[in-house]
Motif scaffolding. Structure first.
Motif, PDB file in Angstrom:
ATOM      1  N   LEU A  28     -13.028  -5.183   8.337  1.00 35.48           N
ATOM      2  CA  LEU A  28     -12.070  -4.974   9.418  1.00 35.48           C
ATOM      3  C   LEU A  28     -12.004  -3.497   9.778  1.00 35.48           C
ATOM      4  CD1 LEU A  28     -10.545  -6.767   6.838  1.00 35.48           C
ATOM      5  CD2 LEU A  28      -9.327  -7.537   8.861  1.00 35.48           C
ATOM      6  N   SER A  32      -6.077   8.088   2.397  1.00 37.18           N
ATOM      7  CA  SER A  32      -6.230   6.702   2.796  1.00 37.18           C
ATOM      8  C   SER A  32      -5.109   5.839   2.259  1.00 37.18           C
ATOM      9  CB  SER A  32      -7.570   6.178   2.283  1.00 37.18           C
ATOM     10  OG  SER A  32      -7.781   4.851   2.707  1.00 37.18           O
ATOM     11  N   ALA A  63     -12.808  -6.808   2.584  1.00 34.46           N
ATOM     12  CA  ALA A  63     -11.994  -7.802   1.889  1.00 34.46           C
ATOM     13  C   ALA A  63     -12.860  -8.874   1.264  1.00 34.46           C
ATOM     14  CB  ALA A  63     -11.007  -8.435   2.858  1.00 34.46           C
ATOM     15  N   PRO A 105      -1.077   0.440  10.227  1.00 38.30           N
ATOM     16  CA  PRO A 105      -2.353   0.291  10.921  1.00 38.30           C
ATOM     17  C   PRO A 105      -2.314  -0.861  11.920  1.00 38.30           C
ATOM     18  CG  PRO A 105      -2.661   0.424   8.540  1.00 38.30           C
ATOM     19  CD  PRO A 105      -1.209   0.225   8.778  1.00 38.30           C
ATOM     20  N   PHE A 155      -0.210  -5.629   9.372  1.00 36.13           N
ATOM     21  CA  PHE A 155       0.586  -4.652   8.645  1.00 36.13           C
ATOM     22  C   PHE A 155       1.983  -4.504   9.222  1.00 36.13           C
ATOM     23  CE2 PHE A 155      -2.212  -2.517   5.660  1.00 36.13           C
ATOM     24  CZ  PHE A 155      -3.436  -3.043   6.043  1.00 36.13           C
ATOM     25  N   PHE A 173      -9.585   3.357  10.226  1.00 40.37           N
ATOM     26  CA  PHE A 173      -9.861   2.940   8.864  1.00 40.37           C
ATOM     27  C   PHE A 173     -10.763   1.723   8.864  1.00 40.37           C
ATOM     28  CE2 PHE A 173      -7.160   5.572   6.288  1.00 40.37           C
ATOM     29  CZ  PHE A 173      -6.120   5.938   7.109  1.00 40.37           C
ATOM     30  N   SER A 183     -12.806  -7.378  13.634  1.00 42.26           N
ATOM     31  CA  SER A 183     -13.308  -7.726  12.303  1.00 42.26           C
ATOM     32  C   SER A 183     -14.660  -8.406  12.418  1.00 42.26           C
ATOM     33  CB  SER A 183     -12.323  -8.647  11.591  1.00 42.26           C
ATOM     34  OG  SER A 183     -12.209  -9.881  12.292  1.00 42.26           O
ATOM     35  N   TYR A 237       0.838  -1.189   0.000  1.00 41.36           N
ATOM     36  CA  TYR A 237       0.000   0.000   0.000  1.00 41.36           C
ATOM     37  C   TYR A 237       0.877   1.245   0.000  1.00 41.36           C
ATOM     38  CZ  TYR A 237      -3.911  -2.974   1.451  1.00 41.36           C
ATOM     39  OH  TYR A 237      -4.897  -3.939   1.508  1.00 41.36           O
ATOM     40  N   TYR A 249     -15.691  -9.917   4.231  1.00 42.31           N
ATOM     41  CA  TYR A 249     -14.994  -9.778   5.515  1.00 42.31           C
ATOM     42  C   TYR A 249     -14.654  -8.317   5.694  1.00 42.31           C
ATOM     43  CZ  TYR A 249     -12.516 -11.739   9.472  1.00 42.31           C
ATOM     44  OH  TYR A 249     -12.144 -12.103  10.739  1.00 42.31           O
ATOM     45  N   THR A 301      -7.784  -6.391  -0.012  1.00 39.72           N
ATOM     46  CA  THR A 301      -8.391  -5.565   1.029  1.00 39.72           C
ATOM     47  C   THR A 301      -8.418  -4.123   0.573  1.00 39.72           C
ATOM     48  OG1 THR A 301      -7.446  -7.039   2.694  1.00 39.72           O
ATOM     49  CG2 THR A 301      -8.317  -4.945   3.475  1.00 39.72           C
ATOM     50  N   ILE A 302      -9.581  -3.510   0.621  1.00 42.86           N
ATOM     51  CA  ILE A 302      -9.745  -2.122   0.200  1.00 42.86           C
ATOM     52  C   ILE A 302     -10.090  -1.285   1.429  1.00 42.86           C
ATOM     53  CG2 ILE A 302     -10.986  -0.536  -1.302  1.00 42.86           C
ATOM     54  CD1 ILE A 302      -9.330  -2.575  -2.821  1.00 42.86           C
ATOM     55  N   PHE A 303      -9.416  -0.138   1.553  1.00 41.29           N
ATOM     56  CA  PHE A 303      -9.599   0.709   2.712  1.00 41.29           C
ATOM     57  C   PHE A 303     -10.472   1.916   2.401  1.00 41.29           C
ATOM     58  CE2 PHE A 303      -6.807  -0.737   6.106  1.00 41.29           C
ATOM     59  CZ  PHE A 303      -6.098  -1.721   5.455  1.00 41.29           C
ATOM     60  N   GLY A 304     -11.177   2.366   3.415  1.00 39.48           N
ATOM     61  CA  GLY A 304     -11.863   3.643   3.348  1.00 39.48           C
ATOM     62  C   GLY A 304     -10.871   4.766   3.581  1.00 39.48           C
ATOM     63  N   PHE A 343      -4.629  -3.615  13.802  1.00 35.87           N
ATOM     64  CA  PHE A 343      -5.915  -4.291  13.704  1.00 35.87           C
ATOM     65  C   PHE A 343      -6.698  -4.161  15.009  1.00 35.87           C
ATOM     66  CE2 PHE A 343      -9.040  -7.280  12.567  1.00 35.87           C
ATOM     67  CZ  PHE A 343      -9.191  -8.203  13.579  1.00 35.87           C
ATOM     68  N   TYR A 376      -9.296  -0.727  11.593  1.00 37.63           N
ATOM     69  CA  TYR A 376      -7.925  -0.514  11.999  1.00 37.63           C
ATOM     70  C   TYR A 376      -7.803   0.864  12.631  1.00 37.63           C
ATOM     71  CZ  TYR A 376      -6.362  -4.520   9.228  1.00 37.63           C
ATOM     72  OH  TYR A 376      -6.160  -5.781   8.725  1.00 37.63           O
TER      73      TYR A 376
END
Lengths: 117, 112
Positions: B34, A43, B93, B44, A108, B89, B49, A36, B32, B100-103, B46, B36
């Protein structure tokens, strides 16, 4: 546990040089790792998915030749920023899916701050 | 195309009260979700979830609610503490594809 170690934590390089960032899963095997990038106040943007033993899958708009990804073993993925330029300065973070997803999520690394001067 | 949206860039809450962080997603393939917590210049961390087969998951002060029909999830922190101040965040997923895509994140301020 599910620990991901990322190295270096910060690096300054000259424009035109290449920089390699390492991402290691310390106590589990990760067939897939993710890279990332985060710009200031923005973001986390997925750059690519690193697959052990095969080619990485890049997201749209990410230059494959600029950001070389190698996943040579089940515990190590590397991201090489080639011919770096100031616009490549950013915060790069890797992650891997922990075996116990419910407990650790996608774990991460601590990130790498890259500054190109 | 923002597949995961956190429409509130910031939230301010008094210590001891409840913090509610919201997240919306568009892709029904996500199975799924999650949450963070992130500090500047760190990776990040965790928090919690939830699988798409559930509608609630609780862990201590943190509870995540999932409304699949609305494609909406929320994180509740109660009671909120000053140490909770960070950027949160939401991530979605697809466990089959592993992506996995984040906001965009919501900055939470908890005032003492």
């Amino acid at each position: 546990g599910a620990v991901v170690s990322q190295h270096p934590s910060w690096v300054i390089c000259k424009s035109g040089t290449s920089v390699k960032i390492e991402c290691r899963s310390l106590d589990f095997q990760a067939t897939t790792m993710f890279w990332y990038r985060q710009f200031p106040k923005q973001s986390l943007m997925l750059m690519a998915t690193s697959n052990e033993g095969s080619k990485a899958t890049y997201e749209q708009g990410v230059e494959k030749d600029k950001f070389l990804i190698n996943h040579a073993s089940l515990t190590l993925s590397t991201l090489t920023v080639t011919s770096a330029h100031p616009e490549d300065s950013s915060f790069y973070i890797c992650s891997a899916r922990a075996p116990d997803l419910a407990r650790y999520g996608y774990t991460f690394g601590s990130g790498t701050r890259l500054t190109v001067v | 195309d923002q597949q995961v949206k956190q429409n509130s860039p910031s939230l301010s809450v008094q210590e001891g009260r409840i913090s509610i962080l919201n997240c919306d997603y568009t892709n029904s393939m996500f199975d799924y979700f999650l949450w963070y917590k992130k500090y500047p210049a760190e990776g990040p961390t965790f928090l919690i979830s939830i699988s798409s087969i559930k509608d609630k998951n609780e862990d201590g002060r943190f509870t995540v609610f999932l409304n699949k029909s609305a494609k909406h999830l929320s994180l509740h922190i109660v009671p909120s503490q000053p140490g909770d101040s960070a950027v949160y965040f939401c991530a979605a997923a697809n466990t089959g594809g592993f992506k996995t895509i984040f906001g965009a994140g919501t900055r939470l301020f908890v005032k003492a």
